[in-house]
Design a protein around this motif. Structure first.
Motif, PDB file in Angstrom:
ATOM      1  N   ARG A   1      -3.250  13.175  -0.454  1.00  0.00           N
ATOM      2  CA  ARG A   1      -3.057  12.186   0.616  1.00  0.00           C
ATOM      3  C   ARG A   1      -3.956  12.479   1.814  1.00  0.00           C
ATOM      4  NH1 ARG A   1      -3.897   8.703   2.617  1.00  0.00           N
ATOM      5  NH2 ARG A   1      -2.685   7.296   3.907  1.00  0.00           N
TER       6      ARG A   1
ATOM      7  N   ALA B   1      -1.853   4.348   5.724  1.00  0.00           N
ATOM      8  CA  ALA B   1      -2.736   3.473   4.952  1.00  0.00           C
ATOM      9  C   ALA B   1      -2.645   2.029   5.452  1.00  0.00           C
ATOM     10  CB  ALA B   1      -2.377   3.546   3.475  1.00  0.00           C
TER      11      ALA B   1
ATOM     12  N   ALA C   1      -5.175   5.084  -0.704  1.00  0.00           N
ATOM     13  CA  ALA C   1      -3.788   4.816  -0.316  1.00  0.00           C
ATOM     14  C   ALA C   1      -3.611   3.431   0.298  1.00  0.00           C
ATOM     15  CB  ALA C   1      -3.306   5.882   0.664  1.00  0.00           C
TER      16      ALA C   1
ATOM     17  N   ASN D   1       4.495  -1.064   3.225  1.00  0.00           N
ATOM     18  CA  ASN D   1       4.045   0.096   2.458  1.00  0.00           C
ATOM     19  C   ASN D   1       5.219   0.724   1.715  1.00  0.00           C
ATOM     20  OD1 ASN D   1       4.901   2.805   3.917  1.00  0.00           O
ATOM     21  ND2 ASN D   1       4.467   1.297   5.520  1.00  0.00           N
TER      22      ASN D   1
ATOM     23  N   THR E   1       2.932  11.277  -3.659  1.00  0.00           N
ATOM     24  CA  THR E   1       1.597  11.857  -3.730  1.00  0.00           C
ATOM     25  C   THR E   1       1.560  13.229  -3.075  1.00  0.00           C
ATOM     26  OG1 THR E   1       0.583   9.660  -3.758  1.00  0.00           O
ATOM     27  CG2 THR E   1      -0.807  11.488  -3.021  1.00  0.00           C
TER      28      THR E   1
ATOM     29  N   CYS F   1       0.867  -1.177   0.000  1.00  0.00           N
ATOM     30  CA  CYS F   1       0.000   0.000   0.000  1.00  0.00           C
ATOM     31  C   CYS F   1       0.906   1.231   0.000  1.00  0.00           C
ATOM     32  CB  CYS F   1      -0.982  -0.024   1.169  1.00  0.00           C
ATOM     33  SG  CYS F   1      -0.226   0.053   2.789  1.00  0.00           S
ATOM     34  N   TYR F   2       0.319   2.430   0.032  1.00  0.00           N
ATOM     35  CA  TYR F   2       1.126   3.628  -0.172  1.00  0.00           C
ATOM     36  C   TYR F   2       2.020   3.983   1.015  1.00  0.00           C
ATOM     37  CZ  TYR F   2       2.628   8.319  -1.250  1.00  0.00           C
ATOM     38  OH  TYR F   2       3.415   9.422  -1.468  1.00  0.00           O
ATOM     39  N   ASP F   3       1.455   4.150   2.229  1.00  0.00           N
ATOM     40  CA  ASP F   3       2.262   4.601   3.369  1.00  0.00           C
ATOM     41  C   ASP F   3       1.804   3.935   4.673  1.00  0.00           C
ATOM     42  OD1 ASP F   3      -0.105   5.988   3.941  1.00  0.00           O
ATOM     43  OD2 ASP F   3       0.771   7.977   3.616  1.00  0.00           O
TER      44      ASP F   3
ATOM     45  N   ALA G   1      -3.946   8.299  -3.043  1.00  0.00           N
ATOM     46  CA  ALA G   1      -2.546   8.254  -3.451  1.00  0.00           C
ATOM     47  C   ALA G   1      -2.546   8.087  -4.965  1.00  0.00           C
ATOM     48  CB  ALA G   1      -1.815   7.101  -2.770  1.00  0.00           C
TER      49      ALA G   1
ATOM     50  N   TRP H   1       3.567   3.288  -7.659  1.00  0.00           N
ATOM     51  CA  TRP H   1       3.186   4.397  -6.799  1.00  0.00           C
ATOM     52  C   TRP H   1       4.173   5.531  -7.035  1.00  0.00           C
ATOM     53  CZ3 TRP H   1      -1.337   4.368  -4.602  1.00  0.00           C
ATOM     54  CH2 TRP H   1      -1.882   3.240  -4.005  1.00  0.00           C
TER      55      TRP H   1
END
Length: 191
Positions: A154, A100, A176, A112, A149, A95-97, A159, A146
Motif C-alpha cells: 500500500r 486512493a 489502489a 472506497n 493489502t 477504489c481501495y481506501d 492494492a 479487494w
C-alpha cells in the motif's frame, strides 16, 4: 452507500427476526461451511450482540449473503464471511481506501472499500481468509474482490485483489485508486 442504514446501529424487532430467519436458512442449506456447529448456539451469540447483528444486516443488505465459516476458539467467536457467489453487488465500483479516493482528480468512484467496510463494522478478508472461503465453493468466477493489502504494498501505491478463474484462485495487484464495476470486497465479522 445507498443501501446502507442511517447512523442507527440497531435493528427493530421485526428486522432482527427477518435477518435471523435468513441467516438460519442459509446456515442450514450450507452445512459444509460449518460442520458440527449448532444454529441455536450461533443464534444465542447473535442475540447477545445487537451491534454485530446490525453489521450482519449491512452485509446482507449489500448483497454479501453472510454465513458462518468457522469458530475462533481463543475468543469464543463465530466467524462470518460474505458467501455470495460473486463479489457483493452493492459494494462494487469502489477504489481501495480513502487515500486512493482523495488522490483521484477526476472520475472518482462513489466511495472506497476500507471506509465502507469500517462503516459496516466489518473488515476486508485477508488473502488467507479469501483462499479459505474458496475451499467452500467457487466464488468470484466473474467478479473480483479487494482484499486487505499489506502495508508495504500500500505504501508504494498498490492494492491487491483476488478472484477465481480456471478453477484457480489468483491474487493480483492494481493501483489502489482503480475501481471496476466487477470488483467489490468481501467482509469478515466475528461474533
Amino acid at each position: 452507500m445507498s443501501k446502507m442504514s442511517s447512523n442507527r446501529k440497531d435493528l427493530s424487532p421485526k428486522q432482527r427476526e427477518e435477518l435471523l430467519s435468513i441467516l438460519k436458512n442459509r446456515f442450514e442449506k450450507n452445512d459444509q461451511r460449518h460442520k458440527g456447529f449448532q444454529w441455536a448456539q450461533v443464534q444465542a451469540k447473535l442475540e447477545a450482540n445487537p451491534q454485530k447483528l446490525w453489521s450482519l444486516n449491512e452485509m446482507e443488505n449489500t448483497g454479501g449473503e453472510p454465513d458462518v465459516v468457522g469458530y475462533d476458539k481463543k475468543t469464543g467467536e463465530y466467524i462470518f464471511y460474505d458467501c455470495s457467489a460473486e463479489s457483493p453487488k452493492d459494494r462494487r465500483s469502489l477504489c481501495y481506501d480513502r487515500e486512493a479516493l482523495d488522490a483521484r482528480k477526476e472520475n472518482k468512484p462513489k466511495d472506497n472499500a476500507v471506509d465502507v467496510a469500517t462503516a459496516m463494522g466489518v473488515e476486508l478478508l485477508t488473502e488467507e481468509q479469501y483462499r479459505e472461503l474458496q475451499t467452500f465453493g467457487a466464488f468470484d468466477t466473474k467478479t473480483s474482490s479487494w482484499i486487505k493489502t499489506p502495508e508495504a504494498i500500500r505504501k508504494l501505491g498498490g492494492a491487491i485483489f483476488c478472484d477465481r478463474r480456471y478453477n484457480t484462485v489468483f491474487t493480483y495487484h492494481n493501483g489502489a485508486e482503480s475501481y471496476y464495476a466487477a470488483r467489490g470486497f468481501r467482509g469478515v465479522l466475528k461474533v
